[in-house]
Design a protein around this motif. Structure first.
Motif, short mmCIF file in Angstrom:
data_model
loop_
_atom_site.label_atom_id
_atom_site.label_comp_id
_atom_site.label_asym_id
_atom_site.label_seq_id
_atom_site.Cartn_x
_atom_site.Cartn_y
_atom_site.Cartn_z
N UNK A 375 50.82 33.02 46.70
CA UNK A 375 49.97 33.64 47.72
C UNK A 375 48.55 33.07 47.68
N UNK A 376 47.79 33.37 48.71
CA UNK A 376 46.36 33.08 48.72
C UNK A 376 45.68 34.13 47.84
N UNK A 377 44.83 33.69 46.93
CA UNK A 377 44.13 34.60 46.02
C UNK A 377 42.64 34.60 46.36
N UNK A 378 42.07 35.77 46.48
CA UNK A 378 40.62 35.88 46.68
C UNK A 378 40.16 37.20 46.08
N UNK A 379 38.86 37.36 45.96
CA UNK A 379 38.39 38.63 45.43
C UNK A 379 36.93 38.63 45.07
N UNK A 380 36.42 39.81 44.82
CA UNK A 380 35.03 40.05 44.42
C UNK A 380 35.02 41.33 43.60
N UNK A 381 33.97 41.53 42.81
CA UNK A 381 33.89 42.79 42.08
C UNK A 381 33.67 43.97 43.01
N UNK A 382 34.23 45.13 42.63
CA UNK A 382 33.86 46.37 43.30
C UNK A 382 32.60 46.89 42.64
N UNK A 383 31.72 47.54 43.33
CA UNK A 383 31.88 48.06 44.67
C UNK A 383 31.37 47.09 45.75
N UNK A 384 30.91 45.90 45.34
CA UNK A 384 30.38 44.94 46.30
C UNK A 384 31.38 44.63 47.41
N UNK A 385 32.65 44.42 47.03
CA UNK A 385 33.66 44.08 48.00
C UNK A 385 33.88 45.16 49.04
N UNK A 425 30.50 56.63 36.16
CA UNK A 425 31.38 57.62 36.81
C UNK A 425 31.52 57.33 38.30
N UNK A 426 30.42 56.91 38.91
CA UNK A 426 30.48 56.56 40.34
C UNK A 426 31.37 55.35 40.56
N UNK A 427 31.26 54.37 39.65
CA UNK A 427 32.10 53.17 39.75
C UNK A 427 33.57 53.54 39.65
N UNK A 428 33.92 54.34 38.64
CA UNK A 428 35.32 54.73 38.43
C UNK A 428 35.83 55.60 39.57
N UNK A 429 34.95 56.45 40.11
CA UNK A 429 35.35 57.29 41.24
C UNK A 429 35.71 56.43 42.44
N UNK A 430 34.96 55.35 42.63
CA UNK A 430 35.23 54.47 43.76
C UNK A 430 36.57 53.79 43.65
N UNK A 431 36.92 53.29 42.45
CA UNK A 431 38.20 52.59 42.35
C UNK A 431 39.36 53.57 42.52
N UNK A 437 43.08 55.74 49.08
CA UNK A 437 42.76 55.49 50.48
C UNK A 437 43.63 54.38 51.05
N UNK A 438 43.79 53.31 50.28
CA UNK A 438 44.63 52.21 50.75
C UNK A 438 46.09 52.64 50.88
N UNK A 439 46.57 53.41 49.95
CA UNK A 439 47.98 53.81 49.96
C UNK A 439 48.28 54.86 51.03
N UNK A 440 47.45 55.89 51.12
CA UNK A 440 47.77 57.05 51.96
C UNK A 440 47.11 57.02 53.34
N UNK A 441 45.98 56.35 53.46
CA UNK A 441 45.30 56.30 54.74
C UNK A 441 44.79 57.66 55.18
N UNK A 442 44.45 57.76 56.48
CA UNK A 442 43.96 59.02 57.04
C UNK A 442 44.18 59.00 58.54
N UNK A 443 44.86 60.01 59.04
CA UNK A 443 45.09 60.11 60.48
C UNK A 443 43.85 60.67 61.17
N UNK A 444 43.53 60.09 62.33
CA UNK A 444 42.39 60.57 63.10
C UNK A 444 42.67 60.30 64.58
N UNK A 445 42.37 61.26 65.40
CA UNK A 445 42.58 61.07 66.84
C UNK A 445 41.72 59.94 67.38
#
Length: 526
Positions: A375-385, A425-431, A437-445
């Motif tokens: 695959x194509x590989x890319x990336x950056x550190x969170x939370x910058x990404x 703690x903020x960093x870990x909360x974000x990951x 969020x990526x797995x479950x998403x969120x429905x919105x009208x």
């Protein structure tokens, strides 16, 4: 002897293709999601763990992946590799980077030499040299200590060692293991070398020239750039340079270096961070003891990678799921997202490791394959990404599997409380939030605010990034790439794709051009 077959010839793969896909949003929701997170974790070395709960797999699929691993003889092929089989079929070479950090199987003899003993000897020579530099027994011409080490190399001679140095720099400063600042020159663009030299006290700098062949054009050009800078300051370059090269290269016996340390053709550049290529600069920067801890972590993870059961082998399971995503689900890329600033250059290293290894369209025998490979590989550190390309990852039309890395503790050990929580703690909360969020998403009208979800991810979690855990992390990805190469039946240990451009560049410099090459050369005023 293992049987080498193309992926689409394997019965287990054909059966895998027939299985209905998993609805990731459903299985990750509510209590079922909580149970998955608890049950889909594989222990790694040095306190790390690989968790694949947010991958679009279930028991049916992992059972079939287990059958695929057995039919593809992944464990047996790894065993043949570390026992000295000619796995690099393109160049007819052994593949021995695992030996640079330990002995997994029987002693490996090549060229009439015990290769483990050879690599260990080089590590001991580097350790002795680094200790003498740190004690002031090896100095510049004025008898003064060296304070900076500058590595000159490109590709695997730069990306891996640079990523490892940056990963441990703050840890070393905090723990009292920081010996010398390290800098890196890689690009043949003169602005790169000029910028490094402008910020370096060259009179107190020791330069590490890394070229296995001793003929790498970019590296030798940068060496000349550096030697010229030293001479302009009235310094003898031979009193400021060491070489990391092969015993047969023109650099090995040159009088232009304080010392030469050796590697060989059985260590690919992108797999060389645990060899003298990484050993010299890291031992000078942090001390030989720290480099030894790094090697120990990698060796511990290698031992776990020899496990035949993929449900107990994190690297093998990671590889199998990756092939399932690439070949069955059709996902073209993987994002590497370390939630650790220390790993800021780790995605760049993995980009070379993965794409140079498995970016192939023919199998290990030179026959075309009918399926996609790396695959194509890319990336950056969170939370910058999150404030960069995550928009496409969350709401774009292309699903990109995600590979998170996170640690419970920072390297600095100190933090500040702002709005009732620390920065860590903020960093870990974000990951944690991103995975769900990526797995479950969120429905919105409001369709602009709707998140489809169903974006798969895994995470490697550890307590803290240390030399040992960094070694384990590196070995995990090296072994993952190796297992995927076995599955695709490609040679993961040559890189012919980088050669054509080099050949044409030499023609341009020799003014031996025609057609489009000639016109482009004139446009660039070469």
């Amino acid at each position: 002897m293992a049987d080498w077959k193309n992926l689409d010839e394997l019965t287990a793969y054909k059966e895998l293709e027939k299985l209905s896909p998993v609805d990731l949003k459903t299985v990750m929701a509510g209590e079922s999601g909580a149970e998955r997170v608890k049950n889909c974790s594989i222990p790694m070395a040095e306190g790390l763990a690989y968790n694949y709960a947010a991958k679009a797999v279930d028991g049916r699929i992992t059972d079939q992946l287990e059958k695929l691993a057995a039919e593809a003889q992944l464990a047996e092929k790894f065993e043949e590799l570390y026992n000295g089989a000619v796995i690099n079929t393109g160049e007819k070479r052994l593949v021995l980077h695992h030996l640079t950090r330990g002995q997994l199987g029987k002693p490996v003899m090549a060229d009439g030499v015990d290769k483990r003993a050879f690599y260990k000897e080089q590590q001991e020579r580097i350790a002795e040299f680094a200790d003498k530099v740190h004690k002031g027994e090896i100095t510049n011409a004025a008898g003064e200590k060296f304070t900076t080490v500058v590595q000159i190399g490109i590709g695997g001679s730069d990306l891996g060692p640079r990523a490892m140095y940056l990963a441990l720099e703050n840890w070393a400063k905090k723990t009292g293991n920081f010996r010398m600042e390290a800098k890196f020159i890689s690009n043949v663009d003169p602005d790169d070398a000029a910028a490094v030299l402008a910020s370096t006290d060259v009179a107190h700098a020791i330069f590490v020239l890394v070229s296995k062949s001793g003929t790498t054009l970019e590296t030798l050009t940068n060496q000349s750039f550096v030697m010229d800078a030293l001479r302009k300051q009235g310094l003898d370059p031979a009193k400021h340079m060491i070489a990391v090269t092969s015993e047969t290269s023109p650099l090995a016996s040159s009088k232009d270096y304080l010392a030469a340390f050796y590697m060989d053709d059985y260590i690919g550049g992108r797999y060389s961070s645990t060899s003298a290529v990484g050993g010299a600069v890291l031992s000078l920067a942090f001390g030989p003891e720290v480099f030894a801890q790094f090697l120990d972590g990698a060796a511990s993870e290698d031992k776990l990678a020899a496990e035949k059961d993929p449900k107990k082998n994190a690297a093998m399971m990671d590889a199998l799921i990756g092939v399932y995503e690439r070949n069955v689900l059709g996902y073209p890329a993987t994002a590497v997202l370390p939630y650790s600033q220390a790993l800021s250059r780790f995605p760049a290293h993995l980009q070379q490791l993965d794409m140079e290894s498995n970016g192939k369209s023919v199998n290990r025998f030179g026959d075309p394959v009918s399926y996609v490979t790396g695959p194509i590989i890319f990336g950056e550190p969170g939370t910058n990404g999150q404030h960069s390309f995550y928009q496409l990852l969350h709401q774009g039309k292309t699903i990109v599997p995600l590979q998170f890395v996170g640690f419970r503790k920072s390297q600095i050990g100190t933090d500040v409380v702002i709005q009732d929580t620390t920065s860590q703690q903020k960093l870990c909360a974000n990951v944690a939030a991103q995975i769900v969020a990526f797995a479950c998403g969120k429905q919105d009208e409001n369709r602009n605010k709707n998140f489809e979800g169903g974006r798969p991810s895994s995470i490697i979690i550890g307590d803290q990034l240390t030399p040992a855990s960094l070694g384990a992390l590196l070995a995990h990805f090296e072994n993952k790439v190796m297992f995927q190469g076995f599955l695709w039946n490609v040679n993961s240990f040559d890189q012919e794709g980088v050669q054509l451009g080099k050949v044409l560049a030499k023609r341009v410099l020799a003014h031996d051009t025609e057609g489009a090459l000639q016109v482009y050369s004139r446009l660039l005023e070469i």
